[in-house]
Scaffold this motif. Structure first.
Motif, PDB file in Angstrom:
ATOM      1  N   ASN A  82      71.746 -60.835  -0.724  1.00  0.00           N
ATOM      2  CA  ASN A  82      72.507 -61.875  -0.037  1.00  0.00           C
ATOM      3  C   ASN A  82      73.108 -61.350   1.270  1.00  0.00           C
ATOM      4  O   ASN A  82      73.832 -60.354   1.282  1.00  0.00           O
ATOM      5  CB  ASN A  82      73.623 -62.390  -0.954  1.00  0.00           C
ATOM      6  N   GLU A  83      72.820 -62.026   2.370  1.00  0.00           N
ATOM      7  CA  GLU A  83      73.317 -61.602   3.678  1.00  0.00           C
ATOM      8  C   GLU A  83      74.801 -61.892   3.885  1.00  0.00           C
ATOM      9  O   GLU A  83      75.422 -61.319   4.774  1.00  0.00           O
ATOM     10  CB  GLU A  83      72.515 -62.288   4.784  1.00  0.00           C
ATOM     11  N   ASP A  84      75.372 -62.779   3.086  1.00  0.00           N
ATOM     12  CA  ASP A  84      76.788 -63.110   3.218  1.00  0.00           C
ATOM     13  C   ASP A  84      77.697 -62.066   2.582  1.00  0.00           C
ATOM     14  O   ASP A  84      78.891 -62.029   2.859  1.00  0.00           O
ATOM     15  CB  ASP A  84      77.075 -64.477   2.602  1.00  0.00           C
ATOM     16  N   VAL A  85      77.156 -61.226   1.714  1.00  0.00           N
ATOM     17  CA  VAL A  85      77.937 -60.190   1.046  1.00  0.00           C
ATOM     18  C   VAL A  85      77.752 -58.887   1.815  1.00  0.00           C
ATOM     19  O   VAL A  85      76.628 -58.414   1.988  1.00  0.00           O
ATOM     20  CB  VAL A  85      77.492 -60.020  -0.427  1.00  0.00           C
ATOM     21  N   ILE A  86      78.877 -58.314   2.297  1.00  0.00           N
ATOM     22  CA  ILE A  86      78.762 -57.088   3.090  1.00  0.00           C
ATOM     23  C   ILE A  86      78.962 -55.832   2.238  1.00  0.00           C
ATOM     24  O   ILE A  86      78.469 -54.773   2.592  1.00  0.00           O
ATOM     25  CB  ILE A  86      79.719 -57.097   4.290  1.00  0.00           C
ATOM     26  N   ARG A  87      79.675 -55.910   1.133  1.00  0.00           N
ATOM     27  CA  ARG A  87      79.841 -54.789   0.205  1.00  0.00           C
ATOM     28  C   ARG A  87      80.091 -55.352  -1.192  1.00  0.00           C
ATOM     29  O   ARG A  87      80.633 -56.439  -1.347  1.00  0.00           O
ATOM     30  CB  ARG A  87      81.047 -53.922   0.563  1.00  0.00           C
ATOM     31  N   TYR A  88      79.711 -54.553  -2.196  1.00  0.00           N
ATOM     32  CA  TYR A  88      80.059 -54.902  -3.572  1.00  0.00           C
ATOM     33  C   TYR A  88      80.188 -53.621  -4.382  1.00  0.00           C
ATOM     34  O   TYR A  88      79.648 -52.575  -4.009  1.00  0.00           O
ATOM     35  CB  TYR A  88      79.022 -55.841  -4.206  1.00  0.00           C
ATOM     36  N   MET A  89      80.937 -53.693  -5.474  1.00  0.00           N
ATOM     37  CA  MET A  89      81.095 -52.562  -6.366  1.00  0.00           C
ATOM     38  C   MET A  89      81.326 -53.080  -7.774  1.00  0.00           C
ATOM     39  O   MET A  89      82.082 -54.026  -7.979  1.00  0.00           O
ATOM     40  CB  MET A  89      82.277 -51.689  -5.938  1.00  0.00           C
ATOM     41  N   THR A  90      80.666 -52.458  -8.733  1.00  0.00           N
ATOM     42  CA  THR A  90      80.831 -52.812 -10.137  1.00  0.00           C
ATOM     43  C   THR A  90      81.227 -51.564 -10.901  1.00  0.00           C
ATOM     44  O   THR A  90      80.606 -50.513 -10.731  1.00  0.00           O
ATOM     45  CB  THR A  90      79.513 -53.362 -10.720  1.00  0.00           C
ATOM     46  N   ILE A  91      82.266 -51.675 -11.716  1.00  0.00           N
ATOM     47  CA  ILE A  91      82.666 -50.549 -12.555  1.00  0.00           C
ATOM     48  C   ILE A  91      82.772 -51.019 -13.996  1.00  0.00           C
ATOM     49  O   ILE A  91      83.090 -52.171 -14.274  1.00  0.00           O
ATOM     50  CB  ILE A  91      83.995 -49.913 -12.099  1.00  0.00           C
ATOM     51  N   ARG A  92      82.489 -50.109 -14.910  1.00  0.00           N
ATOM     52  CA  ARG A  92      82.633 -50.410 -16.325  1.00  0.00           C
ATOM     53  C   ARG A  92      84.051 -50.052 -16.738  1.00  0.00           C
ATOM     54  O   ARG A  92      84.565 -48.989 -16.368  1.00  0.00           O
ATOM     55  CB  ARG A  92      81.617 -49.607 -17.139  1.00  0.00           C
ATOM     56  N   VAL A  93      84.683 -50.932 -17.503  1.00  0.00           N
ATOM     57  CA  VAL A  93      86.060 -50.708 -17.949  1.00  0.00           C
ATOM     58  C   VAL A  93      86.105 -50.745 -19.469  1.00  0.00           C
ATOM     59  O   VAL A  93      85.246 -51.333 -20.128  1.00  0.00           O
ATOM     60  CB  VAL A  93      87.030 -51.754 -17.352  1.00  0.00           C
ATOM     61  N   ASP A  94      87.127 -50.094 -20.033  1.00  0.00           N
ATOM     62  CA  ASP A  94      87.292 -50.091 -21.487  1.00  0.00           C
ATOM     63  C   ASP A  94      87.811 -51.432 -21.986  1.00  0.00           C
ATOM     64  O   ASP A  94      87.399 -51.910 -23.028  1.00  0.00           O
ATOM     65  CB  ASP A  94      88.241 -48.978 -21.918  1.00  0.00           C
TER      66      ASP A  94
END
Length: 138
Positions: A82-94
């Motif tokens: 997607n060109e509208d998203v400039i950065r993303y991050m996903t983290i796993r949480v407890d």
């Protein structure tokens, strides 16, 4: 299923309705692949620490997910395209945070752990000088 927090930054020139559509699209991707979105928070238009792709600001959106790894892989694949998203991050949480996140609690950000101001305490410095010839106590 594992729990995740997924945050993405959308371009600054998008309208809020377009940002909401991006969040709905992400929700649809997760639900189509057997997961669920527990909570969605739009943190609003915020300044970036440095310019990213000529953007000084970005719309921040956070999704709390309960999804299998395949659903997350598909979400990240489509988010990267997607060109509208400039950065993303996903983290796993407890575990997922109950109630609003820290970004949404205004009272915690204002004065946090700093002490009160204006009480006359100068952090251990003496305010008056000792007379000449007398030594200051430590």
């Amino acid at each position: 299923m594992p729990l995740y927090e997924h945050v993405f930054l959308a371009r600054q020139d998008l309208a809020q309705a377009q940002v909401d559509a991006l969040a709905e699209n992400a929700t649809k991707i997760i639900e189509d692949n057997g997961g669920k979105v527990v909570k969605t928070e739009a943190w609003g238009l915020r300044s970036l620490a440095y310019r990213i792709a000529k953007n000084r600001k970005a719309h921040y959106v956070m999704l709390e997910l309960d999804a299998p790894a395949a659903a997350l892989a598909e979400l990240e694949r489509q988010t990267g395209i997607n060109e509208d998203v400039i950065r993303y991050m996903t983290i796993r949480v407890d575990e997922l945070e109950k109630g609003p996140t820290v970004m949404m609690r205004k009272g915690d950000r204002d004065r946090g752990e700093r002490g009160p101001r204006g009480d006359g305490d100068r952090g251990g410095f003496r305010s008056e000088r000792a007379p000449r010839g007398e030594e200051m106590e430590a």
